[in-house]
Design a protein around this motif. Structure first.
Motif, PDB file in Angstrom:
ATOM      1  N   ASN A  95    -104.886  80.251 -10.138  1.00 65.01           N
ATOM      2  CA  ASN A  95    -105.273  79.137 -11.004  1.00 65.01           C
ATOM      3  C   ASN A  95    -106.463  78.378 -10.413  1.00 65.01           C
ATOM      4  OD1 ASN A  95    -104.991  77.388 -13.150  1.00 65.01           O
ATOM      5  ND2 ASN A  95    -103.575  76.070 -12.041  1.00 65.01           N
ATOM      6  N   LYS A  96    -106.381  78.058  -9.127  1.00 64.59           N
ATOM      7  CA  LYS A  96    -107.463  77.284  -8.491  1.00 64.59           C
ATOM      8  C   LYS A  96    -108.759  78.091  -8.418  1.00 64.59           C
ATOM      9  CE  LYS A  96    -104.256  74.413  -5.956  1.00 64.59           C
ATOM     10  NZ  LYS A  96    -103.010  75.031  -6.433  1.00 64.59           N
ATOM     11  N   LEU A  97    -108.623  79.398  -8.310  1.00 62.45           N
ATOM     12  CA  LEU A  97    -109.819  80.252  -8.255  1.00 62.45           C
ATOM     13  C   LEU A  97    -110.335  80.583  -9.658  1.00 62.45           C
ATOM     14  CD1 LEU A  97    -108.634  82.705  -5.454  1.00 62.45           C
ATOM     15  CD2 LEU A  97    -110.507  81.046  -5.264  1.00 62.45           C
ATOM     16  N   LYS A 102     -99.562  82.147  -7.467  1.00 61.72           N
ATOM     17  CA  LYS A 102     -99.912  81.764  -8.843  1.00 61.72           C
ATOM     18  C   LYS A 102    -100.896  80.597  -8.823  1.00 61.72           C
ATOM     19  CE  LYS A 102     -95.406  82.771 -10.741  1.00 61.72           C
ATOM     20  NZ  LYS A 102     -94.177  82.137 -11.208  1.00 61.72           N
ATOM     21  N   GLY A 103    -100.596  79.622  -7.960  1.00 67.54           N
ATOM     22  CA  GLY A 103    -101.460  78.435  -7.866  1.00 67.54           C
ATOM     23  C   GLY A 103    -102.850  78.813  -7.361  1.00 67.54           C
ATOM     24  N   LEU A 104    -102.903  79.774  -6.449  1.00 70.13           N
ATOM     25  CA  LEU A 104    -104.199  80.200  -5.919  1.00 70.13           C
ATOM     26  C   LEU A 104    -105.056  80.802  -7.035  1.00 70.13           C
ATOM     27  CD1 LEU A 104    -105.849  80.551  -3.233  1.00 70.13           C
ATOM     28  CD2 LEU A 104    -105.084  82.937  -3.317  1.00 70.13           C
ATOM     29  N   ASN A 107     -88.427  84.010  -3.617  1.00 69.13           N
ATOM     30  CA  ASN A 107     -89.179  83.108  -2.731  1.00 69.13           C
ATOM     31  C   ASN A 107     -90.114  82.242  -3.591  1.00 69.13           C
ATOM     32  OD1 ASN A 107     -90.770  81.829  -0.834  1.00 69.13           O
ATOM     33  ND2 ASN A 107     -90.924  83.611   0.506  1.00 69.13           N
ATOM     34  N   LYS A 108     -89.555  81.149  -4.072  1.00 73.45           N
ATOM     35  CA  LYS A 108     -90.280  80.300  -5.020  1.00 73.45           C
ATOM     36  C   LYS A 108     -91.574  79.723  -4.434  1.00 73.45           C
ATOM     37  CE  LYS A 108     -89.054  77.442  -8.841  1.00 73.45           C
ATOM     38  NZ  LYS A 108     -88.413  77.958  -9.950  1.00 73.45           N
ATOM     39  N   PRO A 109     -91.533  79.135  -3.209  1.00 67.53           N
ATOM     40  CA  PRO A 109     -92.771  78.588  -2.656  1.00 67.53           C
ATOM     41  C   PRO A 109     -93.880  79.640  -2.582  1.00 67.53           C
ATOM     42  CG  PRO A 109     -90.896  77.897  -1.326  1.00 67.53           C
ATOM     43  CD  PRO A 109     -90.375  78.890  -2.317  1.00 67.53           C
ATOM     44  N   SER A 110     -93.498  80.846  -2.174  1.00 67.47           N
ATOM     45  CA  SER A 110     -94.497  81.892  -2.015  1.00 67.47           C
ATOM     46  C   SER A 110     -95.047  82.356  -3.379  1.00 67.47           C
ATOM     47  CB  SER A 110     -93.849  83.041  -1.248  1.00 67.47           C
ATOM     48  OG  SER A 110     -94.796  83.947  -0.847  1.00 67.47           O
ATOM     49  N   GLN A 161     -95.098  70.908   8.044  1.00 66.33           N
ATOM     50  CA  GLN A 161     -96.375  70.799   7.317  1.00 66.33           C
ATOM     51  C   GLN A 161     -96.298  71.371   5.904  1.00 66.33           C
ATOM     52  OE1 GLN A 161     -98.957  69.215   8.778  1.00 66.33           O
ATOM     53  NE2 GLN A 161     -97.726  68.930  10.618  1.00 66.33           N
ATOM     54  N   ARG A 162     -95.131  71.792   5.483  1.00 68.19           N
ATOM     55  CA  ARG A 162     -95.038  72.461   4.177  1.00 68.19           C
ATOM     56  C   ARG A 162     -95.187  71.492   3.011  1.00 68.19           C
ATOM     57  NH1 ARG A 162     -90.204  76.850   5.409  1.00 68.19           N
ATOM     58  NH2 ARG A 162     -91.358  77.860   7.101  1.00 68.19           N
ATOM     59  N   GLY A 163     -95.638  72.022   1.880  1.00 66.62           N
ATOM     60  CA  GLY A 163     -95.746  71.216   0.660  1.00 66.62           C
ATOM     61  C   GLY A 163     -96.918  70.249   0.657  1.00 66.62           C
ATOM     62  N   LYS A 164     -97.860  70.443   1.589  1.00 67.63           N
ATOM     63  CA  LYS A 164     -99.029  69.545   1.673  1.00 67.63           C
ATOM     64  C   LYS A 164    -100.310  70.288   1.297  1.00 67.63           C
ATOM     65  CE  LYS A 164     -97.159  67.046   5.703  1.00 67.63           C
ATOM     66  NZ  LYS A 164     -97.430  66.744   7.125  1.00 67.63           N
TER      67      LYS A 164
HETATM   68  C1  LIG Z   1     -94.773  79.944   1.412  1.00 71.63           C
HETATM   69  C2  LIG Z   1     -95.395  78.898   2.340  1.00 71.63           C
HETATM   70  C3  LIG Z   1     -96.397  79.577   3.270  1.00 71.63           C
HETATM   71  C4  LIG Z   1     -96.134  77.842   1.489  1.00 71.63           C
HETATM   72  O1  LIG Z   1     -96.833  76.964   2.358  1.00 71.63           O
HETATM   73  P1  LIG Z   1     -97.274  75.492   1.903  1.00 71.63           P
HETATM   74  O2  LIG Z   1     -98.357  75.018   2.811  1.00 71.63           O
HETATM   75  O3  LIG Z   1     -96.066  74.613   1.810  1.00 71.63           O
HETATM   76  O4  LIG Z   1     -97.837  75.769   0.430  1.00 71.63           O
HETATM   77  P2  LIG Z   1     -98.775  74.788  -0.429  1.00 71.63           P
HETATM   78  O5  LIG Z   1     -98.447  73.370  -0.062  1.00 71.63           O
HETATM   79  O6  LIG Z   1    -100.189  75.234  -0.326  1.00 71.63           O
HETATM   80  O7  LIG Z   1     -98.210  75.024  -1.904  1.00 71.63           O
HETATM   81  C5  LIG Z   1     -98.619  76.127  -2.686  1.00 71.63           C
HETATM   82  C6  LIG Z   1     -97.959  76.041  -4.055  1.00 71.63           C
HETATM   83  O8  LIG Z   1     -96.535  76.270  -3.921  1.00 71.63           O
HETATM   84  C7  LIG Z   1     -95.809  75.164  -4.403  1.00 71.63           C
HETATM   85  N1  LIG Z   1     -94.683  74.950  -3.492  1.00 71.63           N
HETATM   86  C8  LIG Z   1     -94.745  74.671  -2.158  1.00 71.63           C
HETATM   87  N2  LIG Z   1     -93.508  74.531  -1.661  1.00 71.63           N
HETATM   88  C9  LIG Z   1     -92.664  74.725  -2.709  1.00 71.63           C
HETATM   89  C10 LIG Z   1     -91.239  74.709  -2.833  1.00 71.63           C
HETATM   90  N3  LIG Z   1     -90.439  74.469  -1.773  1.00 71.63           N
HETATM   91  N4  LIG Z   1     -90.669  74.958  -4.055  1.00 71.63           N
HETATM   92  C11 LIG Z   1     -91.456  75.224  -5.133  1.00 71.63           C
HETATM   93  N5  LIG Z   1     -92.836  75.253  -5.084  1.00 71.63           N
HETATM   94  C12 LIG Z   1     -93.407  74.997  -3.875  1.00 71.63           C
HETATM   95  C13 LIG Z   1     -96.773  73.994  -4.366  1.00 71.63           C
HETATM   96  O9  LIG Z   1     -96.420  72.999  -5.312  1.00 71.63           O
HETATM   97  C14 LIG Z   1     -98.089  74.662  -4.709  1.00 71.63           C
HETATM   98  O10 LIG Z   1     -98.164  74.873  -6.098  1.00 71.63           O
HETATM   99  P3  LIG Z   1     -99.524  74.507  -6.909  1.00 71.63           P
HETATM  100  O11 LIG Z   1    -100.622  75.338  -6.306  1.00 71.63           O
HETATM  101  O12 LIG Z   1     -99.212  74.899  -8.306  1.00 71.63           O
HETATM  102  O13 LIG Z   1     -99.735  73.046  -6.685  1.00 71.63           O
HETATM  103  C15 LIG Z   1     -94.314  78.147   3.201  1.00 71.63           C
HETATM  104  O14 LIG Z   1     -93.302  77.664   2.312  1.00 71.63           O
HETATM  105  C16 LIG Z   1     -93.649  79.031   4.253  1.00 71.63           C
HETATM  106  O15 LIG Z   1     -94.159  79.145   5.389  1.00 71.63           O
HETATM  107  N6  LIG Z   1     -92.513  79.666   3.940  1.00 71.63           N
HETATM  108  C17 LIG Z   1     -91.792  80.526   4.876  1.00 71.63           C
HETATM  109  C18 LIG Z   1     -92.527  81.815   5.118  1.00 71.63           C
HETATM  110  C19 LIG Z   1     -92.729  82.595   3.840  1.00 71.63           C
HETATM  111  O16 LIG Z   1     -91.815  82.730   3.014  1.00 71.63           O
HETATM  112  N7  LIG Z   1     -93.948  83.136   3.699  1.00 71.63           N
HETATM  113  C20 LIG Z   1     -94.316  83.913   2.531  1.00 71.63           C
HETATM  114  C21 LIG Z   1     -93.950  85.331   2.687  1.00 71.63           C
HETATM  115  S1  LIG Z   1     -95.425  86.298   2.816  1.00 71.63           S
END
Ligand SMILES: CC(C)(COP(=O)(O)OP(=O)(O)OC[C@H]1O[C@@H](n2cnc3c(N)ncnc32)[C@H](O)[C@@H]1OP(=O)(O)O)[C@@H](O)C(=O)NCCC(=O)NCCS
Length: 125
Positions: free
Chosen positions: A91-93, A87-89, A79-82, A46-49
């Motif tokens: 921005n949205k808020l 940062k995105g949050l 941890n780029k996604p995190s 479900q990630r990236g949605k």
């Molecule tokens: C971190 C995590 C929770 C994000 O969940 P997600 O549902 O995929 O996140 P979202 O889809 O809401 O994306 C949030 C932002 O991150 C960005 N993002 C998501 N996955 C990304 C990736 N693989 N690389 C770069 N950016 C990414 C999105 O583009 C979005 O940016 P935006 O708000 O500017 O559009 C998920 O990757 C995860 O479970 N990771 C493993 C556990 C972890 O590391 N948790 C965090 C530690 S507390």
């Protein structure tokens, strides 16, 4: 224990009767205006949605009639996604964030553990 005592500051996402995401949060004992996000995890399928973002926004909405004005969470620098999530949050808020070192590398027994950097997001409107 978490579900019993911290359920108002935590949330899960369910798809087809399966938990695919959760956030565990709590109010900081020394800063009751701050929602501390401990763990955020989304199932790989479900990630990236936008699911983690949606869960955070829902949690904040649920708490809008409380005294919470800031959200904090720690992330490791690589941890780029995190990092992008928080940062995105902000921005949205339509609010600001600051960062500070919450736990340094040398506070972890595992020498390969990175520092934990805190995002402080707010004030929440
Ligand atoms: C971190 C995590 C929770 C994000 O969940 P997600 O549902 O995929 O996140 P979202 O889809 O809401 O994306 C949030 C932002 O991150 C960005 N993002 C998501 N996955 C990304 C990736 N693989 N690389 C770069 N950016 C990414 C999105 O583009 C979005 O940016 P935006 O708000 O500017 O559009 C998920 O990757 C995860 O479970 N990771 C493993 C556990 C972890 O590391 N948790 C965090 C530690 S507390």
């Amino acid at each position: 224990m978490w579900g019993k005592y911290f359920n108002k500051t935590s949330i899960v996402a369910v798809v087809d009767r399966k938990i695919v995401g959760f956030i565990s949060g709590f109010l900081q004992p020394t800063a009751p205006d701050t929602l501390f996000i401990w763990q955020v995890v989304v199932d790989q399928s479900q990630r990236g949605k936008g699911l983690a973002t949606t869960l955070l926004l829902k949690l904040i909405k649920r708490l809008e009639n409380t005294n919470i004005r800031f959200l904090e969470a720690t992330v490791t620098p690589t941890n780029k996604p995190s990092n992008n999530l928080f940062k995105g949050l902000a921005n949205k808020l339509e609010t600001e964030y600051t960062k500070y070192e919450c736990f340094s590398e040398d506070q972890f027994p595992d020498p390969s553990h990175e520092a934990e950097i805190a995002y402080r997001i707010g004030p929440l409107k």
